[in-house]
Every structure is written in structure tokens, then in C-alpha cells.
Design an enzyme around this catalytic site. Structure first.
Site, PDB file in Angstrom:
ATOM      1  CG  ASP A  63      -4.029 -11.625  19.617  1.00 50.88           C
ATOM      2  OD1 ASP A  63      -4.573 -12.510  19.919  1.00 50.88           O
ATOM      3  OD2 ASP A  63      -4.532 -10.491  19.955  1.00 50.88           O
ATOM      4  CG  HIS A 114      -6.492 -11.463  15.603  1.00 45.07           C
ATOM      5  ND1 HIS A 114      -7.345 -10.676  16.528  1.00 45.07           N
ATOM      6  CD2 HIS A 114      -5.359 -10.742  15.367  1.00 45.07           C
ATOM      7  CE1 HIS A 114      -6.714  -9.619  16.998  1.00 45.07           C
ATOM      8  NE2 HIS A 114      -5.463  -9.623  16.332  1.00 45.07           N
ATOM      9  CG  HIS A 118      -5.181  -6.561  12.618  1.00 47.24           C
ATOM     10  ND1 HIS A 118      -4.618  -5.431  13.204  1.00 47.24           N
ATOM     11  CD2 HIS A 118      -5.349  -7.654  13.665  1.00 47.24           C
ATOM     12  CE1 HIS A 118      -4.445  -5.815  14.341  1.00 47.24           C
ATOM     13  NE2 HIS A 118      -4.968  -6.764  14.837  1.00 47.24           N
ATOM     14  CG  HIS A 212       0.998  -9.933  20.741  1.00 42.13           C
ATOM     15  ND1 HIS A 212       0.554  -9.299  22.026  1.00 42.13           N
ATOM     16  CD2 HIS A 212       0.032  -9.516  19.840  1.00 42.13           C
ATOM     17  CE1 HIS A 212      -0.342  -8.850  21.794  1.00 42.13           C
ATOM     18  NE2 HIS A 212      -0.692  -8.940  20.287  1.00 42.13           N
TER      19      HIS A 212
END
Length: 260
Positions: A63, A114, A118, A212
Site C-alpha cells: 500500500d 487505493h 483515501h 506498507h
């Protein structure tokens, strides 16, 4: 005599009850398990958090919400070991780390969605979700030439049946995960061995790893993780190699002309 049009087969309103992704971690190379409720939702909407296989195949995903100086090292390691990965990016990342996004695609990796800003998808409209996803898809194509975008990771790991269906209707497949740990807090990095140990303890055949890219520990552990997993017989696969059915779109309304 009156005439009119009747619409049949209209789906009932889909639940917008919010869920946060979670599961019982795998150990001793036995798969993680999300439990009956989440497993049923995942199956219903064609999402995936692990691949049901006994083969030692694993899927590496990252991510990328913002750049913290470690993605270049991650890409170097992936290139050295010839390992594919998928990077789920936000609008902020696309706007601030263009050279890295271009490199991802140039070196054969997948860029996934993604969301642009967000948000919690369960708290925004269907149109807003569509706009968030389209902006990421369009910007990625402008930067890299990547045609289309097939995979989504819901922001914050939050979703509902409604948001799953909206993304399905836009042609996306939800990619959740079966291996993860608290690696995103840059103030709680504990050294490369911590990252290494967490991954190796949870790994299992068919695992989807979530890491991450902001994590210093992850960047420094990645090379050893790949080397040692290969020694244990694991191979790293691309999400495009998954043998999974495409998500189902919402059934279209059926129009029938009637006379009364």
C-alpha cells in the site's frame, strides 16, 4: 385500457453496514482464516484475501499512500530477485512520486487502486466512489501507459456490501490480505528483524502479503524475506496469475411492457 412499463428483477437495496477487515493469523504454514461471516461476504462479492491452494505460491502487495523514501529500495530488491508485486496507490502518491510509479510499471509490476483521497467508502456516495477510482485509474494511465486497472484495495480496509458491489460494477476485484502486521506507523519501527519475523511466522501457501512502503523495517527485511521464502520452496506470483472468477455485477433491471 392503460399501458405501462414494469421493471422486474430489481435488486433490493444492498447493505451499507460497515466492516473493517480482520482475520485470525496463519501459523505453522496453515492459512489465515477470516471466519464464517467474512468468508461468506468475500465469496459473495468475488473478493479475495488468500488463494485456496496447497502450492507454495504467494502474492506480494504494497500500500502506497505517501512516499517515505523506501520504495526505491523495495523496487531495487524486487528487481534483483525477479519478484513481481502490486502497488496500491492513492492520488497523493501519484502526484508526489511520479518517477516511482513509472518505474513500477516499467519493471513489470501492477499498479492497483487505493482511491484518490483515501476516504471511508461506506460514508460516501456511489458516484463519489466511482470518481475516486476513476481519477486514480486515469492518472496512472497518463503517467505510465498502464491500460486499465483491475484491482482495488479499499481505503483503511473498510467496506460494506454496497461498496463491494459498486467496485464490482466498475470492473474491479477486491484484494484483501492474509498476512499483515502493524508496519505503517513510522514512529514504531522496530528493526528489520521484527518485520522479517512477522512475515515468516504468518506465511502460508496462497498468502496475500500486505506491506506498507513507508516502513523502513520492511525495506530492509525484504531481501532476506524473499531469499528465505524461496529456500522454503515458495514462489512469488503476480495477482494476474490468480485463478479466480471475475466479480459479479449488479443484475440489470428487466423491462416488460404490459397492458392493463
Amino acid at each position: 385500457m392503460l399501458s405501462g412499463t414494469l421493471f422486474l428483477g430489481v435488486a433490493e437495496a444492498i447493505s451499507n453496514v460497515q466492516y473493517g477487515w480482520g482475520f485470525n493469523k496463519g501459523k505453522n504454514e496453515q492459512p489465515a482464516d477470516a471466519g464464517p461471516k467474512y468468508n461468506a461476504i468475500v465469496e459473495k462479492y468475488g473478493a479475495v484475501y488468500k488463494v485456496n491452494t496447497t502450492k507454495k505460491e504467494i502474492y506480494l502487495t504494497f500500500d502506497n499512500g505517501y512516499e517515505n523514501g523506501y520504495t526505491e529500495k523495495v523496487l531495487d530488491v524486487l528487481k534483483e530477485h525477479k519478484v513481481p508485486a502490486t502497488f496500491f496507490v492513492t492520488g497523493h502518491y501519484l502526484n508526489t512520486a511520479e518517477p516511482l510509479v513509472k518505474r513500477m510499471v516499467k519493471e513489470g509490476h501492477i499498479v492497483g487502486n487505493h482511491s484518490w483521497s483515501h476516504p471511508n467508502f461506506t460514508q460516501v456516495s456511489d458516484d463519489k466512489i466511482a470518481d475516486e477510482l476513476e481519477r486514480v485509474k486515469k492518472k496512472t494511465e497518463e503517467l505510465t501507459g498502464q491500460k486499465g486497472m483491475s484491482y482495488i484495495r479499499p481505503p483503511r480496509g473498510i467496506f460494506s456490501e454496497r461498496t463491494l458491489q459498486v467496485a464490482n460494477d466498475l470492473g474491479y476485484k477486491h484484494i484483501l490480505w492474509s498476512v499483515a502486521f502493524l508496519d505503517w506507523d513510522v514512529n514504531r519501527q522496530q528493526g528489520w528483524k521484527h518485520s522479517y519475523d512477522q512475515i515468516m511466522a504468518q506465511i502460508h501457501p496462497g498468502a496475500i502479503l500486505l506491506l506498507h512502503s513507508v516502513s523502513k523495517d520492511n525495506a530492509e527485511a525484504l531481501g532476506q524475506v524473499i531469499t528465505d521464502l524461496k529456500k522454503r520452496g515458495y514462489t512469488f506470483k503476480s495477482l494476474d496469475d490468480m485463478n479466480c472468477e471475475k466479480p459479479q455485477k449488479t443484475p440489470q433491471k428487466q423491462k416488460i411492457d404490459i397492458k392493463i
